[in-house]
Design a protein around this motif. Structure first.
Motif, mmCIF file in Angstrom:
data_model
loop_
_atom_site.group_PDB
_atom_site.id
_atom_site.type_symbol
_atom_site.label_atom_id
_atom_site.label_comp_id
_atom_site.label_asym_id
_atom_site.label_seq_id
_atom_site.Cartn_x
_atom_site.Cartn_y
_atom_site.Cartn_z
ATOM 1 N N THR A 1 0.690 -1.289 -0.174
ATOM 2 C CA THR A 1 0.171 -0.205 0.025
ATOM 3 C C THR A 1 0.872 1.163 0.162
ATOM 4 O O THR A 1 2.017 1.169 0.408
ATOM 5 C CB THR A 1 -0.818 -0.007 1.245
ATOM 6 O OG1 THR A 1 -0.119 -0.069 2.440
ATOM 7 C CG2 THR A 1 -1.968 -1.276 1.222
ATOM 8 N N ASN B 1 -3.570 0.583 -2.948
ATOM 9 C CA ASN B 1 -3.056 -0.759 -2.511
ATOM 10 C C ASN B 1 -2.922 -1.735 -3.798
ATOM 11 O O ASN B 1 -3.741 -1.670 -4.810
ATOM 12 C CB ASN B 1 -3.485 -1.489 -1.199
ATOM 13 C CG ASN B 1 -4.711 -2.324 -1.586
ATOM 14 O OD1 ASN B 1 -4.897 -3.508 -2.086
ATOM 15 N ND2 ASN B 1 -5.838 -1.774 -1.433
ATOM 16 N N LYS C 1 15.339 -0.964 5.077
ATOM 17 C CA LYS C 1 13.924 -0.993 4.540
ATOM 18 C C LYS C 1 13.582 -0.090 3.213
ATOM 19 O O LYS C 1 13.111 0.790 3.633
ATOM 20 C CB LYS C 1 13.005 -0.813 5.445
ATOM 21 C CG LYS C 1 12.773 -1.857 6.686
ATOM 22 C CD LYS C 1 11.669 -2.132 7.148
ATOM 23 C CE LYS C 1 11.869 -1.812 8.860
ATOM 24 N NZ LYS C 1 10.287 -1.537 9.407
ATOM 25 N N SER D 1 7.185 6.541 0.687
ATOM 26 C CA SER D 1 7.401 5.425 1.422
ATOM 27 C C SER D 1 6.274 4.604 0.884
ATOM 28 O O SER D 1 5.033 5.043 0.711
ATOM 29 C CB SER D 1 7.284 5.311 3.122
ATOM 30 O OG SER D 1 6.114 5.859 3.373
ATOM 31 N N ARG E 1 4.230 0.792 1.771
ATOM 32 C CA ARG E 1 3.838 -0.280 3.038
ATOM 33 C C ARG E 1 4.004 -1.552 2.341
ATOM 34 O O ARG E 1 2.941 -1.851 1.671
ATOM 35 C CB ARG E 1 2.885 -0.079 3.979
ATOM 36 C CG ARG E 1 3.134 1.506 4.758
ATOM 37 C CD ARG E 1 1.927 1.478 5.622
ATOM 38 N NE ARG E 1 2.112 1.131 6.763
ATOM 39 C CZ ARG E 1 2.898 1.365 7.927
ATOM 40 N NH1 ARG E 1 3.355 2.384 7.858
ATOM 41 N NH2 ARG E 1 2.880 0.554 9.000
ATOM 42 N N GLY F 1 2.529 -4.191 5.698
ATOM 43 C CA GLY F 1 2.450 -3.482 6.967
ATOM 44 C C GLY F 1 3.835 -2.701 7.537
ATOM 45 O O GLY F 1 3.592 -1.839 8.403
ATOM 46 N N GLN F 2 4.895 -3.011 6.821
ATOM 47 C CA GLN F 2 6.051 -2.379 7.204
ATOM 48 C C GLN F 2 6.415 -1.255 6.198
ATOM 49 O O GLN F 2 6.214 -1.479 4.823
ATOM 50 C CB GLN F 2 7.310 -3.286 7.197
ATOM 51 C CG GLN F 2 7.006 -4.466 8.149
ATOM 52 C CD GLN F 2 8.144 -5.217 8.790
ATOM 53 O OE1 GLN F 2 9.357 -4.625 9.058
ATOM 54 N NE2 GLN F 2 8.094 -6.694 8.636
ATOM 55 N N SER F 3 7.114 -0.351 6.640
ATOM 56 C CA SER F 3 7.298 1.047 5.869
ATOM 57 C C SER F 3 8.562 0.729 5.105
ATOM 58 O O SER F 3 9.495 0.537 5.849
ATOM 59 C CB SER F 3 7.203 2.169 6.507
ATOM 60 O OG SER F 3 7.409 3.208 5.787
#
Lengths: 406, 235
Positions: free
Chosen positions: A114, A119, A155, A177, A179, A182-184
Motif C-alpha cells: 500500500t 494498494n 527497508k 514510502s 508499506r 504493513g512495514q514501511s
C-alpha cells in the motif's frame, strides 16, 4: 472468348445478384480473415514471449528447489525449502565450479503493498545487487539496491514501473514510502520497463534487499531460486553439471534422479514456451482452415443453384455457339472471382482484426507475408476446386434439354 | 439454285429402353439459297425434332445432313457449336434473351464465341438493332420490351454473324397477333434481301408468308409445295 471478356462477363453476372454474391463471399471472407488474424496473432505472441524470456538475462541458468522427499510422500515441485544462501555462496566459491560468472540468490513472494491509500498485490523479490546486471534490470530513476542495504537489512525498495503507476500514478515516488506487509519501506529507485505483459509481468515487481525480504518481511531462511550466469553460452551445459554436483554434494544426495532441486537453462524455457505458442497457433489455424473449407462448400452450393437457375441461359449460349470450354470458363471465372474478391476482403478483415486485437492485448503488431500469400493462393484454389463441379455440370447440359427447361 | 440444306433419308429414333419412338422417318428434302420455307404439322409430327437436327442441336440416328457444304451428321459437341455459331441464326418461340441484360449486349452474344474484332462488335450490333427498328431501345433490358420488340432483338441476334440460314421456331407463338404481323414483315423483308429462312409454325396464316410449305405428319413429309399441291422431292 478472350479472358478479359470472360472476367467482365462473369463480373457483370455476379453484380446482378448482389445479395447472393455477398453471402457466398461471406464464408470466404470469414475463413481467410480468421486464418490471417490467427496466424499473425500466434506469431506475434510467440515473438513477444521469446523477447520477454531473452530480456530476463543472457546465458542464464535458474536453480529452483525441487520437490521435498519425506519417506514415500513426494511434495509438489518448488515446495522444498532446501535452497539456501549457503548453496548460492558454495556455487560462487567452490573450486570445482569454473564456468560460472555470477550468482544471484533470490527470494520472491507475492505481498500486499500500500501507498497513500492505494494498494496492490504484487511480487516482492529479495535480491542482491548483482541481480540488476544478471537480469538486465535498468534503472530509470534513483538507484538500485547496494551491498550496504543488504548488510544493514535496510527497508528500502526499488519499484517496477507498473507498480509505480498502480500506487503513485504520475507523482514521483522517489523518497516516498510504501508499506509492504504493513512495514514501511523507502523508495530509492524505479526500474526501466521491460515491456512485459500479463501474468508474471517483469514490470510489476518490487525489489528489496535479500536479507530484508528473508528476515524482516517473510521470516524465511530458504531461497525461491538462484540465478546463475554462465561465462558464455558455450559452457552452459558444463556450468549446469558443475552446479549440479556441488548441490548434490551439499544436500547429501547420491543419485541425480533424487535431486531436490532442478536447473533450467533459458533455452529450455524458450523452447518450451515457443512450442506451446506454436501448438496453440497451429490449433487455431486448423480451426480457421475448417471455416475456409465450409466457405468453399458455400461457394459450391451457390454455384450449383446458379447453374440450375440459369439452365436456359446455358442452353441459349450453347445454341448460339458456346463450346464446352466457354461454359466451363464462364462459370469457373464466376466462382474464382467470388473466392478471390472474398479472399482480398478477408485479408483486409484479417489484418484489421489482428491489428485491433494486438492493440487490445498489447502485443507487437506483425503481419506474416507468408500467411497472406498462402491465404490468397488457398482462396483461388478453393474457387477452382469447388467451382469445377458446377461448371462441368453446366457445360455438360444438352442445348435442347436446356432450352426446353422451365 | 445452290442448296443450303440437303437432308437425305434422315431418321431420328428415340430409344427410351422400353419403347422406340420414331420421330422422323426417312425424311429427304433440299432448301436452296434465298428460299423462305415453312414447316407445318400437328404436334407430334416431328417438326421440333426436324428443327433440332437442322439447327445442329441434335444429330440424326441415320441419314445425311449437309448444311452450307458441311456434313453435320457426325460432328462432336464442339464442332456442332461452331456450326451453330457461324451458319445458323436462331429465332425461338420464347425469344430466349438474357434477363437483366441490355438489347445491345444480347445481340452481341454470338460474337463472343466468334473471332469478330472487338472494336467492330458494338457498331455491328447497333446496325442490326436499327435494322429491326429498335435503334432507340438498345439499352433496354428484355423486361422493358414488349414481346414483339423482344423477338426483334432476337432476330437482330440471329442476323449478327450473317448466317447461311435463319431457323425460326414458332416465332410468333408468344406474341400478340398485331405484333406478329410486324415480325412476319421483317422476315419477308429479310428474304427479299436474299436471306434463306426456315420457319416452323402450326398457324396456317403465318405459314402463308412463306413461299414454300412442307407438311409433316407422323415423322414423314406428306406435302411439299406452295401450299396447294403436293410435290415430294426425292433426292
Amino acid at each position: 472468348m478472350e479472358y478479359k471478356e470472360i472476367v467482365e462477363e462473369a463480373g457483370r453476372t455476379l453484380t446482378l445478384n448482389k445479395l447472393r454474391t455477398g453471402l457466398a463471399m461471406l464464408g470466404i471472407i470469414i475463413g481467410i480473415g480468421s486464418v490471417i488474424a490467427l496466424v499473425s496473432l500466434g506469431q506475434s505472441s510467440q515473438a513477444a514471449v521469446s523477447s520477454q524470456i531473452e530480456s530476463l538475462g543472457a546465458n542464464l541458468l535458474t536453480i529452483s528447489p525441487g520437490s521435498q522427499r519425506g519417506g514415500f510422500i513426494q511434495g509438489g515441485a518448488g515446495s522444498a525449502t532446501t535452497l539456501t544462501l549457503e548453496d548460492a555462496q558454495a556455487i560462487a566459491t567452490s573450486p570445482t565450479v569454473t564456468d560460472v560468472a555470477n550468482v544471484s540468490p533470490e527470494y520472491s513472494r507475492r505481498a500486499q503493498v500500500t501507498a497513500g491509500g492505494k494498494n496492490t498485490n504484487t511480487s516482492v523479490t529479495g535480491v542482491m545487487p548483482i541481480y540488476s546486471s544478471i537480469h538486465k534490470v535498468g534503472i530509470a530513476e534513483g538507484q538500485f539496491l547496494s551491498e550496504g542495504d543488504d548488510a544493514r537489512q535496510s527497508k528500502v525498495a526499488v519499484l517496477g514501473p507498473a507498480v509505480v503507476t498502480d500506487l503513485f500514478g504520475t507523482t514521483d515516488p522517489i523518497g516516498q514510502s510504501v508499506r509492504i506487509q504493513g512495514q514501511s519501506f523507502r523508495v530509492i529507485g524505479i526500474t526501466v520497463s521491460k515491456g512485459g505483459t500479463g501474468f508474471g509481468n517483469a514490470d510489476e515487481v518490487i525489489y528489496v534487499p535479500l536479507s530484508t525480504a528473508q528476515k524482516v518481511l517473510f521470516g524465511a531462511i530458504s531461497l525461491t531460486s538462484i540465478a546463475v550466469q554462465a561465462k558464455s553460452s558455450d559452457v552452459m551445459t558444463a556450468a549446469e553439471d558443475e552446479i549440479g554436483y556441488v548441490l548434490l554434494d551439499r544436500h547429501k544426495i547420491s543419485s541425480p534422479a533424487n535431486a531436490d532441486f532442478s536447473i533450467f537453462s533459458q533455452n529450455d524455457i524458450l523452447s518450451t514456451a515457443s512450442s506451446v505458442t506454436g501448438t496453440f497457433t497451429a490449433l487455431l489455424s486448423g480451426i480457421a482452415a475448417i471455416s475456409l473449407i465450409v466457405g468453399g462448400i458455400g461457394i459450391m452450393n451457390i454455384m450449383l443453384v446458379t447453374v440450375t437457375e440459369r439452365t436456359r441461359e446455358i442452353g441459349l449460349r450453347k445454341a448460339l455457339g458456346a463450346k464446352k470450354r466457354d461454359i466451363i470458363t464462364q462459370f469457373l471465372a464466376e466462382s474464382i472471382i467470388l473466392t478471390f474478391v472474398g479472399g482480398i476482403l478477408g485479408m483486409l478483415v484479417g489484418i484489421l482484426l489482428s491489428f485491433v486485437i494486438s492493440k487490445v492485448i498489447s502485443l507487437p503488431f506483425t503481419i506474416a507475408l507468408g500467411s497472406i500469400v498462402l491465404a490468397m493462393g488457398v482462396s483461388g484454389a478453393i474457387g477452382i476446386i469447388f467451382g469445377w463441379y458446377p461448371a462441368k455440370k453446366a457445360s455438360d447440359l444438352q442445348p435442347i434439354e436446356a432450352l426446353r427447361y422451365e | 439454285m445452290t442448296p443450303i440444306i440437303l437432308v437425305s433419308h434422315v431418321s431420328k429414333i428415340y430409344d427410351t429402353g422400353e419403347v422406340e419412338t420414331v420421330a422422323l422417318d426417312d425424311v429427304s428434302f433440299g432448301i436452296g439459297k434465298g428460299e423462305f420455307v415453312a414447316i407445318m404439322g400437328p404436334s407430334g409430327s416431328g417438326k421440333s425434332t426436324l428443327m433440332h437436327i437442322l439447327g445442329a442441336l441434335d444429330t440424326p440416328t441415320s441419314g445425311k445432313y449437309v448444311l452450307d457444304g458441311a456434313n453435320v451428321e457426325n460432328l462432336n459437341d464442339d464442332q456442332l457449336a461452331e456450326i451453330r455459331n457461324k451458319k445458323i441464326g436462331f429465332v425461338f418461340q420464347a425469344f430466349n434473351l438474357l434477363p437483366r441484360t441490355s438489347a445491345l449486349k444480347n445481340v452481341m452474344i454470338p460474337m463472343m464465341y466468334d473471332a469478330v474484332p472487338k472494336n467492330e462488335r458494338i457498331p455491328l450490333a447497333e446496325k442490326y438493332l436499327k435494322m429491326v427498328g429498335l435503334g432507340d431501345r438498345m439499352d433496354h433490358t428484355s423486361s422493358q420490351l414488349s414481346g414483339g420488340q423482344q423477338q426483334r432483338v432476337a432476330i437482330a441476334r440471329a442476323l449478327i454473324l450473317n448466317p447461311a440460314i435463319i431457323l425460326a421456331d414458332e416465332p410468333t407463338g408468344n406474341i400478340a397477333s398485331s405484333q406478329a404481323e410486324e415480325i412476319m414483315e421483317i422476315f419477308q423483308k429479310l428474304n427479299e434481301e436474299g436471306h434463306t429462312i426456315l420457319m416452323i409454325t402450326h398457324e396456317p396464316d403465318i405459314a402463308e408468308h412463306a413461299k414454300r410449305i412442307i407438311h409433316l405428319r407422323d415423322g414423314k413429309i406428306v406435302e411439299d409445295g406452295n401450299g396447294h399441291k403436293q410435290r415430294v422431292v426425292r433426292i
